[in-house]
Design an enzyme around this catalytic site. Structure first.
Site, PDB file in Angstrom:
ATOM      1  N   ASP A 140      38.802  51.531  43.412  1.00 36.53           N
ATOM      2  CA  ASP A 140      37.892  52.327  43.598  1.00 36.53           C
ATOM      3  C   ASP A 140      37.654  53.099  44.859  1.00 36.53           C
ATOM      4  OD1 ASP A 140      37.130  51.243  41.235  1.00 36.53           O
ATOM      5  OD2 ASP A 140      35.472  50.097  41.733  1.00 36.53           O
TER       6      ASP A 140
HETATM    7  N1  URA Z   1      37.631  45.520  41.014  1.00 37.52           N
HETATM    8  C1  URA Z   1      36.548  46.589  41.054  1.00 37.52           C
HETATM    9  O1  URA Z   1      35.483  46.712  40.922  1.00 37.52           O
HETATM   10  N2  URA Z   1      36.905  47.457  41.983  1.00 37.52           N
HETATM   11  C2  URA Z   1      38.263  47.830  42.600  1.00 37.52           C
HETATM   12  O2  URA Z   1      38.343  48.587  43.219  1.00 37.52           O
HETATM   13  C3  URA Z   1      38.993  46.706  42.437  1.00 37.52           C
HETATM   14  C4  URA Z   1      38.634  45.571  41.566  1.00 37.52           C
END
Ligand code: URA
Length: 236
Positions: free
Chosen positions: A101
């Site tokens: 993310d």
């Molecule tokens: N899980 C999440 O919620 N975000 C990420 O970036 C990776 C795994």
């Protein structure tokens, strides 16, 4: 492959700049000046450009410590991407292996090796991904058990068993530091798993993917090439 492609792949310049240089006699192959941009070379040919040897690397591999605020994409018109951070880049075909993310930090493998990326991301291989997270809430045995037995996240997703370890709890502000290992890579997976137990992820950082461990010496935004042994261990 064509001589102009060989040089363009190695980041020497644009295809048209390279063609001009070749025509002007600035390129040799195995000791002879070659003025034909379509001349066939292989990765065993000895190619020089303006007197400098240019060796061919089919694949390149970088470990990036992704900072928060950049997106896991190859290019974007308005936002900084993880590929923009690879400033020594001499290839135009790099991509991130999987996505973090925008606000997640940590380990991201950047390469142009499509077959390896495919193997690492394939749901068949269940490559472990280890994250460090700071959680709003006190993580207890109840959540550890729920995560280890395969948490129902919502109507569409039941997570595979995940290992959750509490590193530290801070009762004063009701937060916990945890390490969590998941074996799949669903969209916002860790945030959704904690939501399912009524907790919020405050900070998330990936520290390991398969055998590849984030070098603690890399600050957010920094990257380095994989070593031979890291690359060897990653082959699955
Ligand atoms: N899980 C999440 O919620 N975000 C990420 O970036 C990776 C795994």
């Amino acid at each position: 492959m064509r001589l102009d492609k060989y040089l363009a792949d190695m980041g020497i310049g644009t295809r048209s700049e390279i063609k001009t240089k070749i025509r002007k006699g600035n390129v040799t192959v195995d000791g002879s000046i070659i003025k034909d941009a379509g001349f066939q070379v292989s990765d065993e040919s000895v190619v020089t450009f303006c007197g400098q040897e240019v060796s061919y690397e089919a694949y390149v591999y970088y470990m990036l410590n992704k900072p928060s605020g950049v997106i896991s994409a190859s290019d974007d018109e308005t936002q900084t991407t993880v590929i923009d951070l690879i400033t020594e880049r001499n290839r135009r075909d790099l991509f991130p292996v999987g996505r973090l993310d925008k606000d997640t930090e940590g380990l991201l493998l950047i390469t142009n090796d499509g077959p390896l990326a495919h193997r690492l991301l394939s749901p068949r291989h269940h490559v472990d991904k280890v994250y460090y997270a700071r959680i709003d809430g006190i993580v207890s045995d109840q959540e550890i058990k729920a995560f280890s037995s395969g948490l129902t996240v919502d109507d569409t997703f039941t997570a595979m068993p995940a290992d959750l370890k509490v590193l530290r709890t801070v009762p004063e502000n009701r937060t916990s530091e945890v390490e969590i290992t998941i074996r799949e890579g669903k969209y916002h997976q860790i945030k959704r798993m904690f939501h399912a137990v009524d907790m919020e992820v405050l900070f998330l950082k990936r520290i390991q993917m398969g055998s590849l461990v984030l070098d603690p010496a890399l600050s957010p935004g920094e990257y380095q090439r994989l070593t031979e042994s890291e690359l060897h261990a990653l082959q699955i």
